[in-house]
Enzyme design. Structure first.
Site, PDB file in Angstrom:
ATOM      1  N   SER A  13       0.819  -1.220   0.000  1.00 17.04           N
ATOM      2  CA  SER A  13       0.000   0.000   0.000  1.00 17.04           C
ATOM      3  C   SER A  13       0.853   1.270   0.000  1.00 17.04           C
ATOM      4  O   SER A  13       1.817   1.385   0.752  1.00 17.04           O
ATOM      5  CB  SER A  13      -0.912   0.007   1.235  1.00 17.04           C
ATOM      6  OG  SER A  13      -1.591   1.251   1.291  1.00 17.04           O
ATOM      7  N   LYS A  14       0.451   2.218  -0.837  1.00 16.26           N
ATOM      8  CA  LYS A  14       1.131   3.505  -0.868  1.00 16.26           C
ATOM      9  C   LYS A  14       0.464   4.515   0.064  1.00 16.26           C
ATOM     10  O   LYS A  14       0.911   5.645   0.201  1.00 16.26           O
ATOM     11  CB  LYS A  14       1.135   4.054  -2.303  1.00 16.26           C
ATOM     12  CG  LYS A  14       1.867   3.148  -3.280  1.00 16.26           C
ATOM     13  CD  LYS A  14       2.034   3.814  -4.625  1.00 16.26           C
ATOM     14  CE  LYS A  14       2.570   2.849  -5.671  1.00 16.26           C
ATOM     15  NZ  LYS A  14       3.761   2.108  -5.271  1.00 16.26           N
ATOM     16  N   SER A  15      -0.646   4.091   0.700  1.00 20.00           N
ATOM     17  CA  SER A  15      -1.399   5.044   1.523  1.00 20.00           C
ATOM     18  C   SER A  15      -0.583   5.623   2.684  1.00 20.00           C
ATOM     19  O   SER A  15      -0.692   6.822   2.952  1.00 20.00           O
ATOM     20  CB  SER A  15      -2.683   4.389   2.043  1.00 20.00           C
ATOM     21  OG  SER A  15      -3.538   4.132   0.959  1.00 20.00           O
TER      22      SER A  15
ATOM     23  N   LYS B 145     -13.853  -3.862   1.614  1.00 18.58           N
ATOM     24  CA  LYS B 145     -14.691  -2.660   1.446  1.00 18.58           C
ATOM     25  C   LYS B 145     -16.184  -2.936   1.662  1.00 18.58           C
ATOM     26  O   LYS B 145     -16.907  -2.079   2.163  1.00 18.58           O
ATOM     27  CB  LYS B 145     -14.487  -2.055   0.057  1.00 18.58           C
ATOM     28  CG  LYS B 145     -13.131  -1.395  -0.126  1.00 18.58           C
ATOM     29  CD  LYS B 145     -13.046  -0.715  -1.474  1.00 18.58           C
ATOM     30  CE  LYS B 145     -11.654  -0.154  -1.687  1.00 18.58           C
ATOM     31  NZ  LYS B 145     -11.519   0.569  -2.951  1.00 18.58           N
TER      32      LYS B 145
ATOM     33  N   GLY C  76     -16.759  -4.263  -7.289  1.00 20.47           N
ATOM     34  CA  GLY C  76     -16.730  -3.185  -6.291  1.00 20.47           C
ATOM     35  C   GLY C  76     -16.150  -1.897  -6.838  1.00 20.47           C
ATOM     36  O   GLY C  76     -16.666  -0.803  -6.562  1.00 20.47           O
ATOM     37  N   ALA C  77     -15.076  -2.000  -7.614  1.00 18.70           N
ATOM     38  CA  ALA C  77     -14.416  -0.791  -8.116  1.00 18.70           C
ATOM     39  C   ALA C  77     -15.353  -0.013  -9.036  1.00 18.70           C
ATOM     40  O   ALA C  77     -15.435   1.217  -8.970  1.00 18.70           O
ATOM     41  CB  ALA C  77     -13.130  -1.164  -8.848  1.00 18.70           C
TER      42      ALA C  77
END
Ligand code: ATR
Length: 274
Positions: free
Chosen positions: A15-17, A66, A130-131
């Site tokens: 993850s880049k978050s 999600k 979902g996306a």
């Protein structure tokens, strides 16, 4: 002590978050920490509750949690309810607000970073998972001339179109049904790029001057963007901008300030090229 935030995912190591939110916090002089938490596949609810009980202020949620986050929230923002998915949580005692910033992130990347006009344009959305579900509402709000959702499993695309049925021209269908049609904007919301695959898209769908957008990103162009580039799309964009913009929207939900995204996007782009 700094206010604590995190992203829950499985896997989450890539993850880049954390880097994005650390950059936003430094830029906006916000005293917060942000970590990546690997939640067990059967233990998301426990991980989330433990983080909130330990004083966590909010969290992002990524694959595959999600939809579960949407069910666990005690309250949903309207856009999360419509999407049926949550990527942003706000903890306030027993209250858990579920929000979804993915659609806003995509729209902001398209309209602000890529200066792409959606009003009056013909838009094709690939995928019905979902996306895709997270971005249908915001896309329709931008008033395209038509929105067509194409999916390998046509029934899912039809269901999605039904869910958002309203005054705007909206159709759900299988890939062969878009043969002979052309679009100004084609968005890949399938997970096909993850496995190096390409949705079975007829080559003629890219109108002259069209933009092809893949919600995925990687070191090089995704198979969808390679295909689009060789079938007439004028502009190609990956989902790195959407990633940064959805994060900025989440940051705004949590902190009430909106960070500058351009320098953070440039930083990630440079790191990806290395
Ligand atoms: P996500 O939450 O990431 O959207 P998902 O709900 O599993 O994940 O949905 C994945 C989407 O990518 C679906 O639209 C799926 O098509 P199906 O509904 O027919 O399964 C689509 N998808 C995945 N791999 C694909 C491929 N190789 N070609 C075309 N579509 C693909």
């Amino acid at each position: 002590m700094s206010d604590r935030y995190c992203v829950f995912g499985n896997p989450v190591g890539h993850s880049k978050s954390p880097a994005i939110h650390a950059a936003f916090a430094a830029q906006c002089r916000q005293d917060l920490s942000y970590e990546a938490i690997l939640a067990p596949l059967d233990g998301f609810a426990e991980s989330m509750r433990a983080f909130a009980a330990a004083g966590g202020c909010g969290a992002n949620v990524t694959v595959p949690f999600k939809e579960q986050a949407c069910r666990l929230a005690t309250r949903l923002a309207a856009r999360a309810e419509l999407a049926g998915a949550v990527n942003t949580l706000v903890f306030n005692g027993p209250d858990i607000l579920g929000d979804n910033t993915d659609g806003a992130g995509l729209l902001r990347d398209l309209s602000t970073n890529l200066t792409c006009r959606i009003a009056g344009q013909r838009v094709l959305l690939l995928g019905a998972g979902g996306a895709a579900r997270g971005v249908v509402g915001p896309l329709l709000d931008a008033r395209p001339a038509a929105l067509v959702i194409a999916n390998r499993t046509a029934g899912r695309a039809r269901e999605l179109a039904q869910r958002f049925a309203g005054p705007a021209p909206l159709l759900g269908c299988a890939y062969p049904e878009v043969a002979g049609l052309s679009f100004d904007l084609v968005i890949n919301a399938t997970s096909a790029s993850l496995t190096g695959e390409l949705p079975p898209l007829p080559g003629g769908v890219f109108a002259s001057g069209s933009l092809a957008y893949d919600m995925m990103y990687g070191q090089g162009p995704t198979p969808f963007l390679v295909f689009a580039g060789s079938h007439g799309a004028a502009c190609l964009a990956d989902g790195l901008g959407m990633l940064v913009e959805q994060a900025a929207e989440a940051f705004h939900v949590w902190r009430g300030v909106r960070p500058e995204t351009a320098p953070v996007l440039a930083m990630l782009r440079a790191a990806l090229a290395r």
